[in-house]
Design an enzyme around this catalytic site. Structure first.
Site: not given
Length: 476
Positions: A81, A156, A180
């Protein structure tokens, strides 16, 4: 018309999960180079539609695949990420305000992550600073849900979710500061486990946070991949203050006391499809012999309300910290004038209520002990992940402006933040589908350190009922 995007085909990856792919590499059935080349080919095709890759590093991945490191997933391709440093790649935090400066070294968690032997293909997309629950932007194309490209993939960790669900890679890095990992898992039909606080190497900025709410982990298509990753995390750095989980290899015969939490606050209604899925899952669990009961909120409503107010204030504090002090953390190239409306709005909201900060922090620190009392009478809590089904793109876009977006976010993310504040483990599982054919995830939560119970129950649900996969449409 529903547009589904997947890349499952008859190549080196096939439809293998990370465990099976690693076994094929170990046995010599395929090579790590073949696995990485197949993932690169899939990524090139899928990303044209999904927009899930922030930056790729395909040449280095090809080099590393020639001699992958040891570990449970040696040679398996993956993505990290965009908020976690990988040496040589920028960490832009999903924001145009952050300069594309390559990281000098791996984050400490990246070292732990790569102790599995995985090969990084690049960085996956995320919304700005992870503040949103959808991977959308003001000035950039959104990341799309491979189940239906008109819909959000969650956030996210949305880019990682889209890449795993569409078959580009079998497993990818994710982290969770308010849902997330679990929200994109629910949106994209994946397994998403948030660890107990302290289980993994702390996030790079955890020590600077007044309350550490962030947990790093993975998104996967199978329970066994998530279980194997957790086992590797423990081997890399045992944590004496938590019970050791070990490698959970299947379901348990133990029948559990499961409490069903069907609502959050009255102003956060749960929609009909989500309520139906919750009750259907409860009936299925009861049919398997578990003691299932309605328990209501894990804390009195007034206390839950005070918690959400405190969490919202803390969210604002994080926005303010980015807006005011971003250059200290993200480098001299940080330009606060380029942040999005959500970040700026959170910062402004905090400034207007800054006097409440000591009380908000006190509530967040106190909530752990109070919430853990819920597990005196039950072993597991079953709840929605989010209050309503996955929205179409645009509904949670920061282009709506802060005053429109914030109420929509509060009406969506009604169940996940509590576990971030308390530090307890929780897992999202794709236990149902919406009337439109999208995955619908539900959450299982347990007491601190009890990831084993969650994984054993997840195995049982996976084996008995199965998880949905993208099928019926030809690959890209």
């Amino acid at each position: 018309m529903t547009t589904r995007v997947h890349t499952f085909c008859d190549d080196a990856l096939g439809d293998l999960d990370a465990t099976a792919l690693a076994a094929a590499i170990r046995s010599g059935e395929i090579s790590a180079v073949e696995a990485v080349e197949a993932a690169i080919a899939r990524a090139d095709v899928a990303n044209r539609t999904l927009n899930a890759i922030q930056v790729n590093d395909f040449d280095r991945a090809r080099h590393l695949a020639r001699s992958p490191g040891p570990g449970v997933f040696a040679g398996v391709p993956t993505f990290v990420k965009d908020n976690t440093d990988v040496a040589g790649l920028p960490s832009r935090q999903g924001s145009l305000a952050v300069a594309a400066t390559p990281a000098r070294r791996h984050a400490k968690f990246t070292d732990q992550y790569l102790s599995t032997g995985m090969v990084v293909l690049g960085k996956s997309t995320m919304p700005e600073f992870g503040f949103n629950a959808s991977t959308e932007y003001e000035a950039l194309p959104p990341t799309r849900n491979p189940w239906n490209t008109d819909y959000s993939c969650g956030a996210s960790s949305g880019g990682s979710a889209a890449l795993v669900a569409s078959g580009v890679v079998p497993i990818a890095h994710a982290n969770d500061g308010g849902g997330s990992i679990r929200i994109p898992a629910a949106a994209c039909g994946l397994v998403g486990l948030k660890f107990t606080r302290g289980r993994e190497v702390p996030d790079a900025h955890a020590g600077e946070m007044p309350v550490n709410i962030v947990s790093n982990g993975v998104l996967s298509r199978t329970v066994r991949d998530t279980a194997a990753f957790l086992s590797q995390v423990e081997r890399y750095r045992p944590v004496r203050s938590l019970p050791q989980v070990g490698l959970v290899a299947g379901p348990s015969n133990r029948r559990l006391r499961i409490g069903v939490v069907g609502r959050s606050l009255p102003e956060i209604p749960v929609d009909a499809a989500t309520s139906t899925a919750l009750h259907r899952a409860a009936e299925r669990l009861a049919g398997l012999g578990h003691d299932v009961r309605e328990v209501g909120l894990p804390l009195p409503e007034a206390e839950i309300r005070a918690f959400y107010d405190a969490f919202l204030h803390y969210w604002g504090l994080l926005g303010f910290s980015v807006q005011r002090f971003g250059s200290r953390v993200m480098g001299a190239g940080f330009d606060s004038s380029k942040t999005e409306s959500l970040t700026r709005g959170l910062a402004t909201m905090f400034v207007r209520n800054a006097v409440r900060t000591p009380q908000a922090l006190w509530r967040l620190r106190r909530i752990e002990a109070r919430a853990r009392q819920a597990f005196t009478d039950v072993d597991v809590l079953l709840s929605p992940v989010v209050a309503h089904t996955t929205p179409e793109l645009g509904y949670l876009s920061p282009a709506n402006g802060f005053d429109v977006l914030l109420p929509r976010l509060l009406g969506y993310v009604g169940f996940t933040p509590l576990n971030n504040a308390t530090g307890g483990p929780a897992i999202s599982l794709p236990l149902d589908t919406t009337p439109d054919g999208l995955p619908l995830g539900l959450q299982l939560s347990a007491d601190h350190g009890d990831e084993r119970t969650l994984l054993e129950l997840a195995y049982e649900l996976e084996q008995v009922f199965g998880f949905p996969r993208i099928t019926g449409h030809p690959p890209l």
